[in-house]
Structure formats: C-alpha cells, structure tokens
Design an enzyme around this catalytic site. Structure first.
Site, PDB file in Angstrom:
ATOM      1  N   CYS A   1      31.676 -32.833 -55.638  1.00 13.81           N
ATOM      2  CA  CYS A   1      32.927 -33.556 -55.934  1.00 13.81           C
ATOM      3  C   CYS A   1      32.630 -34.792 -56.775  1.00 13.81           C
ATOM      4  CB  CYS A   1      33.638 -33.924 -54.645  1.00 13.81           C
ATOM      5  SG  CYS A   1      32.577 -34.807 -53.513  1.00 13.81           S
TER       6      CYS A   1
ATOM      7  N   GLU B   1      39.554 -35.543 -48.097  1.00  6.28           N
ATOM      8  CA  GLU B   1      38.645 -35.895 -49.199  1.00  6.28           C
ATOM      9  C   GLU B   1      38.691 -34.747 -50.191  1.00  6.28           C
ATOM     10  OE1 GLU B   1      37.381 -38.721 -49.775  1.00  6.28           O
ATOM     11  OE2 GLU B   1      37.892 -39.600 -47.844  1.00  6.28           O
TER      12      GLU B   1
ATOM     13  N   GLY C   1      44.330 -29.957 -49.539  1.00  3.38           N
ATOM     14  CA  GLY C   1      44.377 -31.318 -48.989  1.00  3.38           C
ATOM     15  C   GLY C   1      45.812 -31.816 -48.856  1.00  3.38           C
TER      16      GLY C   1
ATOM     17  N   GLY D   1      37.947 -30.701 -49.294  1.00  2.00           N
ATOM     18  CA  GLY D   1      38.175 -29.485 -50.069  1.00  2.00           C
ATOM     19  C   GLY D   1      39.035 -29.770 -51.276  1.00  2.00           C
TER      20      GLY D   1
END
Ligand code: NAD
Length: 478
Positions: free
Chosen positions: A281, A247, A230, A225
């Site tokens: 991402c 991640e 994170g 996220g």
C-alpha cells in the site's frame, strides 16, 4: 497442507467449498487445499470469542503480555518454515518474507511489554480529597479482516495490540493467504492461549467477512484492504455503532529535487516501487522530479531497471517475484497495456515473462496528463509514472493532488525543502531521503484522506484504537 478453522481452541474443517491453491510463482506446484466456511462457523466463533473475553479481560495484563512473549519466541523458532509457506502461497520473495515474519516477532515483543506499562493518567480534580484518573478498558470482541500482501505482519500488528488491551479476536484472512493463516493458528495453539481468545475463520470476504461485519457480536472491526471494501466496512460499522478502522490504498509519490545524489536515490526509489512486485500500500507509484535532472534520472532508472531479475526463490533478494493471483495479474497487466498505449516507456525490465507464474516486468513510464488514471488510481503492481516539474512548489502540489494520503518521500539535501515538505505534504507517513515504503513497527502507521479512517495502527497509537477510556473518580472522605 489443508486449511482449517481454529475456533475455541479446536480445529474444524469447514465444509462449504474446497479449492486448490497453487504457487503464483510456479503454477505447477500445488501448495495446498483451501476449505471455505459457511455461516454456521461464524456463529461458533462469535460464541467462543465472547465467552473467552469474560476471563481474558480480567487477566493481569502482565500475564497477557507473557502469552505474547511466548508467541514471539514460537514465531521466531518457526520463522523459516512460516516464511517458506507464505512465500509459496502468495509469491513474495523468501528474503522479504523472512523480514516480514521477523517484523511479526518484534510486534509481539513490543506489545508484550505494554502489559507492564501505565494504562492511564491521574487527572487533577477541582474538588478536594478526590482521586480522579483515566483507565484503558478493552472493547470486547474485535473482528480482524486482513489482506494477502502482508499475510503475517498485518494480522499480527492488529492482533497483538488488541490482545494486550484485553480483547478477544475473530480473524478472517484474505482468500490468497489462508494456508499461511492456518500455519499461524498452529503456532498460536503452541502458545497454549486460553480457548477462544483467537478464532480463525477461513472464508470468502463477501460471504464470511460480511457475515462477521453484519451479525457477529463484535464491538470493533480492524480492516486492511481495498478502498471499495473499506467503505462498505465503515458503512456497516457506523450503522451498528461499532468502532472501526479501515486502512486502504495509496498513490504514493517520491519527489526528487535537483540537488539529490541520484546514484543513491535510484536504488531507494526502485526498492520502494518494485519490492513485493509493487504490491505494498506504501509502494512508490509516482516519481516527481525537478526538470533539470529529469533526463539524467530517466537514464539511471533505465540502466538499473533492466538489471532487475524476475523469478521465484532466486539466490539473493534483488529480484521481483510474481503478483499474487490470476485476477491480480489481469488487473496489473491492464494497467501495463494502458501505460504502453498512452505513455512513453522510460524503463522496462528486460526479462522473459514466459516464466511459469504471474510475473509482470517492472515498468516506468512518463508523458501523462496529470489527470490520467495512471496518476490517480492505485495499480498495486510494478508500475510507476515519472513526472517532471519546474520547482518544489509544483512538486508538492502534484504530490498532494490525490484522493489518497498514505505515504510520500522527498530526496534532497536542502534542509529548508525537507522541512517545508514535512509540513506541507498531505500524508500519514512523510519521509526524507527514504523510500515511501518501510515504516518501522514501533511507529504509527496509517494515512490521511481516502487512505484511512483517520486512525493509526502500530506503536502506541494502536493501543488507543483497541481500548476505550473510562474516567474514574473517588471521593475518599465523605
Ligand atoms: P480486499 O479489499 O479485496 O480484501 C481485504 C479483505 O477484505 C479480505 O480478507 C477479503 O476477503 C475481505 N472482504 C472482501 N469483501 C468483503 C466484504 N464484503 N465484507 C467483509 N470483508 C470483505 O483487498 P486485498 O486485495 O486483499 O488487498 C489489497 C488492498 O489492500 C490494496 O488496495 C492495498 O492498498 C490495501 N492495503 C492497505 C494497507 C494499509 O495499511 N493502508 C496495507 C496493505 C494493503
């Protein structure tokens, strides 16, 4: 359809809060009702996962593998239905969504086979008549917290390696992909998994996600996220001495050298920048180009970008769907407005954005100072910035000038430059003549710097994350 929790093999409708979910690509279409959990559901999932772990960890790994094979078959049989629902819930074009479910099927098969592979090494002993070896052991209960942008593949690429290693799972999906998660739990149920091996909790991140982090009896968290959440996950897990993996985002660059074939490069860059409406991402948010071909590349990008269609479930797959939600739409359009104020527009989609959904025209801009927010911060939408540079040296410096280090590409036919790039680029996934997105499921996935917690997902690397090593020694004559 209505969301439910799946805890200890049973369906429970959480009672905390009820909201309606609408298709972000067609706002008049209600997709379902979302029921959010309260903290008592976390306790139930915690007890179920811990109790299931006692038997699951002792199953022959080959038997655990056969459950994953069964899941692969079930997901394959239900591919169209699952992809259709996920596409309606979070807006990804149906062709891309089918590809994503297929990736999930491949991930189940890949990790199913691990049940029959070596899980340790023989280590020579300095003593005589000693057998010394290492062996993977499971961690226990794993908390899995996932985002909405890959609502099927990311949960599977976390759960499949966790399960084959002998862990059990508490899974909290993102709020914008919970109908898809409920459908996935229906497919888990069809595989007759032992009760409590996977437990699905539908809930708000700051509430239920945080409760799992802070209070559940878990030994590990795998999170994908935003960098802000994170960081929070990492802090809580460090305090609790729980293994973790976070991640996070990226600001991925594609470098175009002057020798590259621009006709071939342009569609690859556009796919990297704009598929999934830029909500990957690994999406290409920076394009760095040698100044000799800057004008030509701009012209070719302009020509192709104006051809991209916006829409929902059109024929074929060369179109851009909506972004996922009103919040995401506001966030992305604020970046678009900033770009239009501060930068020069190179290419913009030629579309009617009055479609009934959260559509954002694809946009490429230039003329920004290297410290501008649009070259630093993750947009997570269809916006990319192009920057001219003098040579490879300046290109790689700019590419590495980021707090993130997820993925990057170079386009060149010069083998020296390609190798120099692979050596020098500060990212977890470095690619030559390929887009920044799209790393294969059997290869390690993850980033350097603030993109990751320095662990990897997928491939063999995931097995290292979801297990610990026990070193065993037997003196066989005393
Ligand atoms: P997000 O951080 O808002 O949410 C991710 C998950 O965390 C959701 O399930 C959410 O409910 C939960 N959560 C939120 N607050 C929490 C809290 N306080 N405690 C526990 N859980 C909490 O991210 P998002 O908007 O769902 O996803 C987009 C982000 O994900 C982007 O930054 C993108 O780059 C990143 N992403 C990274 C990768 C990767 O592999 N590196 C892959 C996909 C997406």
């Amino acid at each position: 359809m209505e969301t439910k929790n799946w805890i200890n093999g049973e369906w429970v409708t959480p009672k905390n809060e009820k909201v309606e979910a609408y298709n972000p690509g067609k706002l008049s279409e209600k997709v379902g009702i979302v029921n959010f959990s309260d903290s008592s559901d976390v306790k139930k999932a915690d007890i179920a996962a811990n109790s299931a772990h006692k038997e699951w960890k002792n199953l022959n790994p080959n038997v655990r593998g056969s459950y994953l094979s069964k899941l692969a078959d079930i997901f394959e049989e239900n591919l169209d239905e699952l992809a259709e629902l996920a596409s309606r819930e979070m807006g990804k074009p149906i062709g891309e969504m089918k590809g994503e479910v297929n990736r999930g099927v491949n991930l189940f098969r890949y990790y199913a086979a691990e049940g029959m592979r070596s899980d340790g090494n023989i280590i020579p002993s300095s003593d005589t008549e000693v057998l010394q070896y290492s062996q993977r052991i499971p961690l226990g209960v794993v908390g899995i917290i996932t985002p909405w942008n890959f609502p099927v593949a990311i949960p599977i690429w976390k759960m499949a390696p966790a399960l084959i290693c002998g862990n059990t799972v508490i899974w909290k999906p993102a709020e914008n992909s919970v109908l898809t998660a409920t459908k996935m739990a229906e497919l888990f149920e069809k595989a007759n998994l032992p009760k409590g091996v996977i437990n699905l909790l539908i809930g708000r991140g700051r509430d239920i996600g945080n409760k799992i982090l802070e209070e559940a009896n878990i030994q590990c968290v795998s999170f994908t996220g935003s960098k802000e959440v994170g960081k929070h996950v990492a802090e809580v897990c460090a305090r609790r001495n729980i293994k973790y993996q976070t991640e996070k985002g990226g600001k991925n660059a594609a470098i175009v050298m002057k020798d590259a074939n621009l006709d071939k490069v342009v569609p690859i860059i556009l796919s990297g920048a704009f598929r999934s409406a830029g909500q990957k991402c690994t999406a290409t948010e920076r394009i760095i180009v040698e100044k000799e071909v800057f004008d030509l590349l701009k012209a070719k990008l302009k020509e192709e970008v104006t051809k991209i269609k916006l829409g929902y479930q059109l024929e074929g797959d060369t179109y851009l769907g909506p972004v996922v939600s009103e919040d995401q739409y506001k966030k992305v359009t604020s970046f678009v407005n900033l770009a239009k104020e501060d930068a020069e527009v190179v290419a913009e989609g030629n579309n009617n954005v009055n479609l009934e959904g959260y559509y954002v025209n694809p946009l490429i801009v230039t003329g920004l100072d290297k410290d501008h927010s649009l070259l630093k911060d993750e947009v997570f939408g269809p916006l990319s910035v192009i920057v001219p540079v003098s040579d490879y040296k300046e290109a790689i410096q700019l590419c590495n000038d980021s707090e993130f280090g997820l993925s990057a590409s170079i386009f060149t036919n010069d083998l020296n430059k390609a190798h120099a790039f692979l050596n020098e680029v500060e990212v977890g996934m470095a690619r030559v003549n390929q887009e920044t997105a799209g790393v294969e499921y059997q290869a390690p996935f993850g980033g350097l710097k603030n993109s990751s917690s320095h662990t990897r997902e997928q491939g063999q690397a995931a097995l290292d994350f979801y297990s610990e090593i026990k070193t065993c020694a037997i003196k066989y004559s005393l």
